[in-house]
Design a protein around this motif. Structure first.
Motif, PDB file in Angstrom:
ATOM      1  N   LEU A 149       0.825  -1.205   0.000  1.00 58.03           N
ATOM      2  CA  LEU A 149       0.000   0.000   0.000  1.00 58.03           C
ATOM      3  C   LEU A 149       0.860   1.256   0.000  1.00 58.03           C
ATOM      4  O   LEU A 149       0.548   2.227  -0.696  1.00 58.03           O
ATOM      5  N   CYS A 150       1.963   1.245   0.734  1.00 62.18           N
ATOM      6  CA  CYS A 150       2.870   2.404   0.718  1.00 62.18           C
ATOM      7  C   CYS A 150       3.439   2.635  -0.672  1.00 62.18           C
ATOM      8  O   CYS A 150       3.534   3.774  -1.142  1.00 62.18           O
ATOM      9  N   ARG A 151       3.805   1.566  -1.329  1.00 61.30           N
ATOM     10  CA  ARG A 151       4.305   1.704  -2.699  1.00 61.30           C
ATOM     11  C   ARG A 151       3.208   2.240  -3.616  1.00 61.30           C
ATOM     12  O   ARG A 151       3.470   3.077  -4.495  1.00 61.30           O
ATOM     13  N   SER A 152       1.993   1.803  -3.414  1.00 63.26           N
ATOM     14  CA  SER A 152       0.874   2.282  -4.222  1.00 63.26           C
ATOM     15  C   SER A 152       0.612   3.762  -3.993  1.00 63.26           C
ATOM     16  O   SER A 152       0.362   4.522  -4.938  1.00 63.26           O
ATOM     17  N   LEU A 153       0.691   4.208  -2.733  1.00 62.38           N
ATOM     18  CA  LEU A 153       0.535   5.638  -2.444  1.00 62.38           C
ATOM     19  C   LEU A 153       1.654   6.445  -3.096  1.00 62.38           C
ATOM     20  O   LEU A 153       1.425   7.546  -3.615  1.00 62.38           O
ATOM     21  N   ALA A 154       2.870   5.897  -3.080  1.00 53.54           N
ATOM     22  CA  ALA A 154       3.999   6.582  -3.712  1.00 53.54           C
ATOM     23  C   ALA A 154       3.807   6.696  -5.223  1.00 53.54           C
ATOM     24  O   ALA A 154       4.257   7.666  -5.842  1.00 53.54           O
ATOM     25  N   ASP A 155       3.129   5.718  -5.833  1.00 51.51           N
ATOM     26  CA  ASP A 155       2.803   5.807  -7.264  1.00 51.51           C
ATOM     27  C   ASP A 155       2.018   7.082  -7.568  1.00 51.51           C
ATOM     28  O   ASP A 155       2.182   7.693  -8.630  1.00 51.51           O
ATOM     29  N   SER A 156       1.141   7.458  -6.647  1.00 52.90           N
ATOM     30  CA  SER A 156       0.310   8.640  -6.859  1.00 52.90           C
ATOM     31  C   SER A 156       1.124   9.922  -6.828  1.00 52.90           C
ATOM     32  O   SER A 156       0.702  10.950  -7.365  1.00 52.90           O
ATOM     33  N   TYR A 157       2.288   9.874  -6.194  1.00 55.62           N
ATOM     34  CA  TYR A 157       3.173  11.041  -6.138  1.00 55.62           C
ATOM     35  C   TYR A 157       4.108  11.068  -7.339  1.00 55.62           C
ATOM     36  O   TYR A 157       4.048  11.978  -8.165  1.00 55.62           O
ATOM     37  N   LEU A 158       4.980  10.084  -7.467  1.00 57.07           N
ATOM     38  CA  LEU A 158       5.965  10.071  -8.555  1.00 57.07           C
ATOM     39  C   LEU A 158       5.362   9.346  -9.753  1.00 57.07           C
ATOM     40  O   LEU A 158       5.838   8.295 -10.182  1.00 57.07           O
ATOM     41  N   SER A 159       4.304   9.928 -10.295  1.00 59.79           N
ATOM     42  CA  SER A 159       3.571   9.263 -11.369  1.00 59.79           C
ATOM     43  C   SER A 159       4.418   9.101 -12.630  1.00 59.79           C
ATOM     44  O   SER A 159       4.128   8.234 -13.463  1.00 59.79           O
ATOM     45  N   GLU A 160       5.482   9.902 -12.798  1.00 62.76           N
ATOM     46  CA  GLU A 160       6.332   9.751 -13.974  1.00 62.76           C
ATOM     47  C   GLU A 160       7.117   8.443 -13.944  1.00 62.76           C
ATOM     48  O   GLU A 160       7.625   7.989 -14.976  1.00 62.76           O
ATOM     49  N   TRP A 161       7.237   7.819 -12.751  1.00 57.31           N
ATOM     50  CA  TRP A 161       7.969   6.563 -12.631  1.00 57.31           C
ATOM     51  C   TRP A 161       7.056   5.392 -12.267  1.00 57.31           C
ATOM     52  O   TRP A 161       7.538   4.286 -12.052  1.00 57.31           O
ATOM     53  N   ALA A 162       5.735   5.622 -12.175  1.00 55.80           N
ATOM     54  CA  ALA A 162       4.809   4.564 -11.770  1.00 55.80           C
ATOM     55  C   ALA A 162       4.727   3.454 -12.829  1.00 55.80           C
ATOM     56  O   ALA A 162       4.800   3.747 -14.025  1.00 55.80           O
ATOM     57  N   PRO A 163       4.593   2.188 -12.395  1.00 53.52           N
ATOM     58  CA  PRO A 163       4.546   1.739 -11.002  1.00 53.52           C
ATOM     59  C   PRO A 163       5.944   1.713 -10.372  1.00 53.52           C
ATOM     60  O   PRO A 163       6.899   1.243 -11.000  1.00 53.52           O
ATOM     61  N   LEU A 164       6.049   2.214  -9.151  1.00 51.37           N
ATOM     62  CA  LEU A 164       7.332   2.278  -8.468  1.00 51.37           C
ATOM     63  C   LEU A 164       7.783   0.892  -8.008  1.00 51.37           C
ATOM     64  O   LEU A 164       6.956  -0.008  -7.808  1.00 51.37           O
ATOM     65  N   ALA A 165       9.090   0.759  -7.829  1.00 47.38           N
ATOM     66  CA  ALA A 165       9.677  -0.498  -7.379  1.00 47.38           C
ATOM     67  C   ALA A 165      10.104  -0.377  -5.917  1.00 47.38           C
ATOM     68  O   ALA A 165      10.420   0.716  -5.432  1.00 47.38           O
ATOM     69  N   PHE A 166      10.125  -1.493  -5.233  1.00 43.36           N
ATOM     70  CA  PHE A 166      10.699  -1.538  -3.898  1.00 43.36           C
ATOM     71  C   PHE A 166      12.215  -1.330  -3.982  1.00 43.36           C
ATOM     72  O   PHE A 166      12.839  -1.500  -5.028  1.00 43.36           O
ATOM     73  N   ASP A 167      12.808  -0.947  -2.848  1.00 46.11           N
ATOM     74  CA  ASP A 167      14.269  -0.945  -2.659  1.00 46.11           C
ATOM     75  C   ASP A 167      14.994  -0.075  -3.685  1.00 46.11           C
ATOM     76  O   ASP A 167      16.078  -0.409  -4.168  1.00 46.11           O
ATOM     77  N   THR A 168      14.382   1.066  -4.002  1.00 43.36           N
ATOM     78  CA  THR A 168      14.891   1.941  -5.057  1.00 43.36           C
ATOM     79  C   THR A 168      14.924   3.382  -4.574  1.00 43.36           C
ATOM     80  O   THR A 168      14.032   3.822  -3.846  1.00 43.36           O
TER      81      THR A 168
END
Length: 359
Positions: A149-168
């Motif tokens: 869920l945290c990664r999903s929320l981060a997708d909403s912020y850095l949408s230019e890189w979505a879907p975001l990856a863990f450990d990055t």
């Protein structure tokens, strides 16, 4: 996805409400420490106003945030004297926003992010907070569901890189106008804070109210102190920024019964430069899966295999790095045209626990 030029749109995503409802909850009576429990009397109160909630969070940041930059930024509404010239913008979401889903979050964050960057051009703001204030997030147990869920929320912020990856490591880009009218971009770190970090591996990332993504651009801040006439030169500004960064390391035991910190300086370790430090997590990774997914309490010593021993502060300097150097952008800016004000040119970097890791 929603790019920073606003010309494209984020594909519809379903399941945010369901994911929130499915989060395992901390139902224990132990609480999250007296400081967070007191803040929760407002932040988790259903009848609290938006102004009351923001005041409660800022009050906690001023007193209990280990990061000294966070403490300064929380005083920005009291004027440059109180905040030492460090400004912050806040984008706030409550349960009603989360219920509307990812497209709503992404659209609001893009608008707030663009407004922040336009303020950053004049040096008024070097930091950005995205606050997801919801009791289900505040009481969520760290685990795979919470990490997703945290990664999903981060997708909403850095949408230019979505879907975001863990450990990055994901760097933000913050613009600043130079005395000659030209523009440069500075790198900013993007970091995750959440209530459930309390007494866990990354205890220094605890925060009341739910989940917060914090964005901080130290080089932008240092240069803005000079362009606004608050410090005489870049050397003095970088000395001030580096000193506060050093003082933050080892300050993360606030609220822990044994004052166990998540970071410490390295001078005692043979062969380690003075500007390196160790931590129990990679502090600039946005969502570190094995940390955010771990609900084990840390009440004694840390596990040796969890430690990142070679983290750096030596990029906080007035040195002029070349454009090809990985440290370029942290301490000195990348020249851009005015129509690139909202771009983010720095690609994600997968973190590696090695002495030569650089981003």
């Amino acid at each position: 996805m929603i790019a920073l030029d606003g010309k494209t749109s984020l594909p519809a995503r379903a399941g945010l409400s369901e994911a929130l409802a499915a989060l395992p909850q901390d139902t224990g009576a132990a609480g999250f420490g007296a400081d967070i429990d007191a803040a929760h009397e407002v932040l988790l109160a259903p009848d609290a106003s938006a102004e009351e909630r923001e005041t409660a969070l800022l009050g906690w940041l001023r007193r209990s945030q280990p990061c000294l930059f966070g403490r300064l930024a929380a005083r920005s509404w009291q004027g440059p004297g109180a905040s030492k010239g460090l400004g912050v913008d806040i984008c706030w979401f409550g349960p009603e926003d989360l219920a509307r889903g990812h497209a709503h979050l992404a659209a609001r964050i893009w608008t707030a992010r663009a407004a922040w960057k336009r303020r950053a051009v004049t040096g008024q703001s070097s930091a950005f907070l995205i606050v997801f204030n919801d009791e289900r997030l505040a009481r969520a147990l760290p685990g795979p569901e919470f990490a997703d869920l945290c990664r999903s929320l981060a997708d909403s912020y850095l949408s230019e890189w979505a879907p975001l990856a863990f450990d990055t490591v994901y760097a933000e880009a913050v613009p600043l106008e130079q005395p000659d009218g030209s523009l440069v971009l500075f790198k900013a770190s993007t970091q995750l804070f959440y209530t459930g970090a309390h007494q866990r591996r990354n205890h220094d990332r605890r925060i009341p109210g739910g989940v917060v993504i914090s964005v901080n651009a130290p080089g932008h801040y240092a240069h803005s102190l000079v362009t606004r006439g608050l410090l005489p030169d870049l050397g003095a500004a970088m000395d001030f920024v580096r000193d506060n960064a050093h003082r933050t390391i080892g300050n993360g035991g606030i609220g822990h019964p044994d004052r166990l910190t998540s970071s410490w300086h390295n001078p005692a370790r043979p062969g380690c430069p003075a500007d390196t430090f160790s931590a129990t997590h990679q502090i600039d990774v946005l969502v570190q899966k094995d940390v955010v997914g771990d609900d084990t309490l840390r009440l004694g010593t840390h596990r040796e295999e969890e430690i990142w021993p070679s983290l750096r502060l030596d990029y906080l300097t007035a040195k002029d790095f070349s454009v090809g150097d990985p440290d370029h952008g942290w301490a000195n800016g990348l020249p851009i045209e005015h129509d690139a004000l909202l771009t983010n040119p720095w690609e994600p970097v997968v973190a590696a626990n090695t002495p030569d890791f650089n981003y």
